[in-house]
Each structure stands twice: as structure tokens, then as C-alpha cells.
Scaffold this motif. Structure first.
Motif, PDB file in Angstrom:
ATOM      1  N   LEU A 160       1.363  -1.416  -0.090  1.00  9.44           N
ATOM      2  CA  LEU A 160      -0.352   0.131   0.103  1.00  9.44           C
ATOM      3  C   LEU A 160       0.754   1.222   0.194  1.00  9.44           C
ATOM      4  O   LEU A 160       0.856   2.656  -1.049  1.00  9.44           O
ATOM      5  CB  LEU A 160      -0.554  -0.055   0.788  1.00  9.44           C
ATOM      6  CG  LEU A 160      -2.134  -1.246   1.168  1.00  9.44           C
ATOM      7  CD1 LEU A 160      -3.587  -1.101   2.604  1.00  9.44           C
ATOM      8  CD2 LEU A 160      -2.988  -1.078  -0.083  1.00  9.44           C
ATOM      9  N   ALA A 161       1.997   1.147   0.540  1.00  4.79           N
ATOM     10  CA  ALA A 161       2.496   2.222   0.877  1.00  4.79           C
ATOM     11  C   ALA A 161       3.292   2.576  -0.449  1.00  4.79           C
ATOM     12  O   ALA A 161       3.505   4.471  -0.847  1.00  4.79           O
ATOM     13  CB  ALA A 161       3.973   2.354   1.722  1.00  4.79           C
ATOM     14  N   LEU A 162       3.995   1.770  -0.988  1.00  8.95           N
ATOM     15  CA  LEU A 162       4.453   1.754  -2.625  1.00  8.95           C
ATOM     16  C   LEU A 162       3.158   2.627  -3.695  1.00  8.95           C
ATOM     17  O   LEU A 162       3.313   3.166  -4.760  1.00  8.95           O
ATOM     18  CB  LEU A 162       4.813   0.268  -2.868  1.00  8.95           C
ATOM     19  CG  LEU A 162       6.353  -0.664  -2.172  1.00  8.95           C
ATOM     20  CD1 LEU A 162       6.107  -2.008  -3.525  1.00  8.95           C
ATOM     21  CD2 LEU A 162       7.648   0.833  -3.243  1.00  8.95           C
ATOM     22  N   ILE A 186       4.158  -4.246  -8.365  1.00  4.35           N
ATOM     23  CA  ILE A 186       3.673  -5.089  -9.695  1.00  4.35           C
ATOM     24  C   ILE A 186       4.212  -5.980  -9.768  1.00  4.35           C
ATOM     25  O   ILE A 186       4.002  -7.018  -9.416  1.00  4.35           O
ATOM     26  CB  ILE A 186       3.577  -3.994 -10.474  1.00  4.35           C
ATOM     27  CG1 ILE A 186       2.972  -3.120 -10.463  1.00  4.35           C
ATOM     28  CG2 ILE A 186       2.582  -5.182 -11.740  1.00  4.35           C
ATOM     29  CD1 ILE A 186       2.303  -2.402 -12.513  1.00  4.35           C
ATOM     30  N   LYS A 187       5.959  -5.823  -9.141  1.00  4.59           N
ATOM     31  CA  LYS A 187       6.833  -6.564  -9.729  1.00  4.59           C
ATOM     32  C   LYS A 187       6.641  -7.851  -8.031  1.00  4.59           C
ATOM     33  O   LYS A 187       6.628  -9.405  -8.465  1.00  4.59           O
ATOM     34  CB  LYS A 187       7.849  -6.434 -10.090  1.00  4.59           C
ATOM     35  CG  LYS A 187       8.751  -7.664 -10.485  1.00  4.59           C
ATOM     36  CD  LYS A 187      10.542  -6.682 -10.288  1.00  4.59           C
ATOM     37  CE  LYS A 187      11.583  -8.370 -10.591  1.00  4.59           C
ATOM     38  NZ  LYS A 187      13.038  -7.148 -10.851  1.00  4.59           N
ATOM     39  N   ARG A 188       6.759  -7.078  -7.356  1.00  2.00           N
ATOM     40  CA  ARG A 188       6.884  -7.871  -5.765  1.00  2.00           C
ATOM     41  C   ARG A 188       5.952  -8.172  -5.436  1.00  2.00           C
ATOM     42  O   ARG A 188       5.516  -9.809  -4.353  1.00  2.00           O
ATOM     43  CB  ARG A 188       7.227  -6.697  -4.760  1.00  2.00           C
ATOM     44  CG  ARG A 188       8.384  -6.048  -4.669  1.00  2.00           C
ATOM     45  CD  ARG A 188       9.265  -5.312  -4.121  1.00  2.00           C
ATOM     46  NE  ARG A 188       8.918  -5.639  -2.594  1.00  2.00           N
ATOM     47  CZ  ARG A 188       9.322  -5.388  -1.160  1.00  2.00           C
ATOM     48  NH1 ARG A 188       9.150  -4.233  -1.325  1.00  2.00           N
ATOM     49  NH2 ARG A 188       9.475  -5.518  -0.401  1.00  2.00           N
ATOM     50  N   PHE A 189       4.054  -7.511  -5.380  1.00  3.96           N
ATOM     51  CA  PHE A 189       3.071  -7.871  -5.371  1.00  3.96           C
ATOM     52  C   PHE A 189       2.442  -8.547  -5.887  1.00  3.96           C
ATOM     53  O   PHE A 189       0.922  -7.714  -6.046  1.00  3.96           O
ATOM     54  CB  PHE A 189       2.476  -6.949  -4.212  1.00  3.96           C
ATOM     55  CG  PHE A 189       3.671  -7.072  -3.515  1.00  3.96           C
ATOM     56  CD1 PHE A 189       4.333  -7.543  -1.938  1.00  3.96           C
ATOM     57  CD2 PHE A 189       4.281  -5.938  -3.087  1.00  3.96           C
ATOM     58  CE1 PHE A 189       4.901  -7.470  -0.970  1.00  3.96           C
ATOM     59  CE2 PHE A 189       5.096  -5.186  -2.017  1.00  3.96           C
ATOM     60  CZ  PHE A 189       5.288  -6.128  -0.782  1.00  3.96           C
ATOM     61  N   HIS A 192      -1.294  -8.576  -5.406  1.00  2.37           N
ATOM     62  CA  HIS A 192      -2.225  -7.902  -4.761  1.00  2.37           C
ATOM     63  C   HIS A 192      -2.968  -7.261  -5.696  1.00  2.37           C
ATOM     64  O   HIS A 192      -3.641  -7.004  -6.533  1.00  2.37           O
ATOM     65  CB  HIS A 192      -1.217  -6.671  -3.951  1.00  2.37           C
ATOM     66  CG  HIS A 192      -1.755  -6.201  -2.675  1.00  2.37           C
ATOM     67  ND1 HIS A 192      -2.213  -5.408  -3.149  1.00  2.37           N
ATOM     68  CD2 HIS A 192      -1.051  -6.062  -1.955  1.00  2.37           C
ATOM     69  CE1 HIS A 192      -2.818  -4.008  -2.100  1.00  2.37           C
ATOM     70  NE2 HIS A 192      -1.814  -5.132  -0.644  1.00  2.37           N
ATOM     71  N   PRO A 193      -4.651  -6.849  -4.565  1.00  8.27           N
ATOM     72  CA  PRO A 193      -5.868  -7.042  -5.234  1.00  8.27           C
ATOM     73  C   PRO A 193      -5.825  -4.880  -5.770  1.00  8.27           C
ATOM     74  O   PRO A 193      -6.842  -4.411  -6.392  1.00  8.27           O
ATOM     75  CB  PRO A 193      -7.056  -6.446  -3.845  1.00  8.27           C
ATOM     76  CG  PRO A 193      -6.274  -6.590  -2.362  1.00  8.27           C
ATOM     77  CD  PRO A 193      -4.883  -7.271  -3.000  1.00  8.27           C
ATOM     78  N   ARG A 194      -4.574  -4.066  -5.338  1.00 11.38           N
ATOM     79  CA  ARG A 194      -4.699  -3.177  -5.738  1.00 11.38           C
ATOM     80  C   ARG A 194      -3.365  -2.619  -7.385  1.00 11.38           C
ATOM     81  O   ARG A 194      -3.409  -1.985  -7.943  1.00 11.38           O
ATOM     82  CB  ARG A 194      -3.822  -2.499  -4.599  1.00 11.38           C
ATOM     83  CG  ARG A 194      -4.057  -1.981  -3.335  1.00 11.38           C
ATOM     84  CD  ARG A 194      -5.764  -0.665  -2.970  1.00 11.38           C
ATOM     85  NE  ARG A 194      -5.680  -0.565  -2.318  1.00 11.38           N
ATOM     86  CZ  ARG A 194      -6.412   0.203  -1.222  1.00 11.38           C
ATOM     87  NH1 ARG A 194      -5.934   1.587  -2.390  1.00 11.38           N
ATOM     88  NH2 ARG A 194      -7.043   0.154  -0.536  1.00 11.38           N
ATOM     89  N   ILE A 195      -3.290  -4.358  -7.496  1.00 11.94           N
ATOM     90  CA  ILE A 195      -2.237  -4.143  -9.116  1.00 11.94           C
ATOM     91  C   ILE A 195      -3.451  -3.468  -9.766  1.00 11.94           C
ATOM     92  O   ILE A 195      -2.976  -2.654 -10.711  1.00 11.94           O
ATOM     93  CB  ILE A 195      -2.358  -5.052  -9.090  1.00 11.94           C
ATOM     94  CG1 ILE A 195      -1.047  -6.533  -7.865  1.00 11.94           C
ATOM     95  CG2 ILE A 195      -1.647  -5.901 -10.454  1.00 11.94           C
ATOM     96  CD1 ILE A 195       0.363  -5.671  -8.346  1.00 11.94           C
ATOM     97  N   PRO A 196      -4.590  -4.169 -10.569  1.00 14.52           N
ATOM     98  CA  PRO A 196      -5.128  -3.188 -11.494  1.00 14.52           C
ATOM     99  C   PRO A 196      -5.044  -1.249 -11.237  1.00 14.52           C
ATOM    100  O   PRO A 196      -4.815  -0.694 -12.476  1.00 14.52           O
ATOM    101  CB  PRO A 196      -7.197  -3.655 -11.774  1.00 14.52           C
ATOM    102  CG  PRO A 196      -6.698  -4.645 -10.515  1.00 14.52           C
ATOM    103  CD  PRO A 196      -5.329  -5.073 -10.210  1.00 14.52           C
TER     104      PRO A 196
END
Length: 243
Positions: A160-162, A186-189, A192-196
Motif C-alpha cells: 500500500l505504501a508503494l 507490481i513485480k513484488r506483489f 495484490h488487490p491494488r494491482i489493477p
């Protein structure tokens, strides 16, 4: 309460006896022989009066019993309400205590699917940076998220911080910084639901920086990976508008 029921029992018994006497008096031929017409009429009237009085007493006692039951129900409901209030108060107390303890010792938490150990003061640092972003203080937000990422690299709040750091940089027109931050997230997570949403901001940052080919690729990936979503619909609009 026992004396009350005993009183009711006596009243009922008296009413039964009076009724029986009235029936006997009215049905027995010998009763008319013992009394004159006036005396018989007076006796019947007296019996009726006594019966009416007894019935009134009985009704009054029944009404009193109903009132007492209503009072008892009210007390029970009041006690139940007090019990619920005590339970709510205890839950609030222990939740507050848990939050206070969280400010002084590490604890394991799960944030949007990411589980990790949260250090004392970590949540406050994240919340302060997010509040700055939400209030429009973008420079403070960017500095806050950058400091958070450096200080708490293993925090469950890192994705979330990123994400918000990338959005803060994009809002500050630091497009290269936003691209680097969001690509790292995007590469690390990747799950994650925030990717889109992160990819949509990434595509916009690429577009604003003049990298139309990269932006089109990002928008196309959103449409492919997340079809039938609002984010995919927005990506399609941006892709169509990009020439």
C-alpha cells in the motif's frame, strides 16, 4: 406473591359458593316455601350483589397481577439491556487496550491479504502519510511514504505504501518516479488487490512521460488480465484515445 394467589383462591371459592347458592335458591321449590315473595326477592338481590362484588374483586386482583407481570417484564428487559451495554463496553475496552498495546510492541497483522509483523508506531506513520495524501498535501504524502518504505521494508503495509507513493509522485508530476515505484510494487506483489489500479496509474504515467508504446502495452494488459472490471473499462477508453 403466594399471598396474592391465596387471595385469588379465596375470592374464586367465595364466588363459586355464592353462585351455587343462587342456583339452589332459584331452582328449589322448597326455597320458595321458606320465604315470602319479598324475602325471596331480597335474598336473590343480595346474592346477586355479593356475586357482582366478588367478581369485581376478582377482576381487580387479575388486573393487579397483570400490572405486576408487566413490571417484572420491564425489569427483565432493563437487565437484558444493561447486560448488552456491559458486553459492548467490555469489547470496546479490550479493543482499545489491544490498540494501545499495539503502539508499544510488535504484533502480527494481515493488511489486504498481506500478513506480517507490524512494529510500534508503524501504523501511525502510514496513516499520517495517507492522511496527507487525502487532504491534498501531496509533497508531505510523498515524503511520508518514502520514509515509511525506508524505515519499514518488511511491513505488511509496504504494498500500500508503494501504491500510494507512486500515486503521490504521479500527482506531483514526477512521472519517472511514479513509474519506478509502481513497477516495483507490481513485480513484488503481483497478486495484490491494488494491482489493477496500480497498472492504470502506471499507464497514465507512461503516457504523460511520452512513452505511448509502453502505455498502450500496460492498458492492453489490464484489459487482458482483468476483463469485465471498471479498471479494464477505463483502460479501454485510454487505449482508444491514445494515438
Amino acid at each position: 406473591m403466594k399471598s396474592f394467589f391465596y387471595s385469588c383462591k379465596q375470592t374464586l371459592s367465595r364466588a363459586f359458593c355464592l353462585s351455587a347458592a343462587l342456583v339452589c335458591l332459584c331452582s328449589s321449590n322448597s326455597a320458595w316455601a321458606l320465604f315470602s315473595d319479598d324475602e325471596a326477592r331480597k335474598a336473590i338481590l343480595d346474592l346477586r350483589k355479593s356475586l357482582a362484588t366478588t367478581q369485581l374483586d376478582l377482576q381487580n386482583q387479575i388486573d393487579a397481577l397483570k400490572t405486576e407481570n408487566a413490571k417484572l417484564r420491564g425489569k427483565v428487559e432493563e437487565l437484558e439491556k444493561q447486560g448488552e451495554e456491559i458486553n459492548t463496553s467490555q469489547k470496546t475496552y479490550y479493543q482499545d487496550l489491544d490498540n494501545r498495546l499495539g503502539n508499544f510492541e510488535p504484533r502480527t497483522v494481515t493488511i489486504e491479504g498481506v500478513t506480517g509483523v507490524m512494529q510500534p508506531g508503524e501504523k501511525k506513520a502510514y496513516d499520517d502519510a495517507l492522511s496527507a495524501f487525502q487532504s491534498g498535501n501531496l509533497k508531505k504524502a510523498e515524503d511520508g511514504f518514502s520514509a515509511f518504505i525506508t524505515r519499514y521494508p518488511k511491513s505488511p503495509y509496504i504494498p500500500l505504501a508503494l501504491f500510494w507513493s507512486g500515486n503521490s509522485k504521479y500527482a506531483n508530476k514526477d512521472y519517472s518516479g511514479a513509474i519506478a515505484q509502481l513497477q516495483g510494487m507490481i513485480k513484488r506483489f503481483p497478486e495484490h488487490p491494488r494491482i489493477p489500479a496500480a497498472m492504470l496509474t502506471l499507464g497514465n504515467a507512461q503516457l504523460e512521460s511520452g512513452s505511448k508504446v509502453a502505455a498502450k502495452k500496460t492498458f492492453s494488459e489490464i484489459i487482458s488480465k482483468f476483463p469485465d472490471t471498471d479498471t479494464a473499462s477505463k483502460a479501454q477508453q485510454l487505449l482508444t484515445a491514445t494515438k
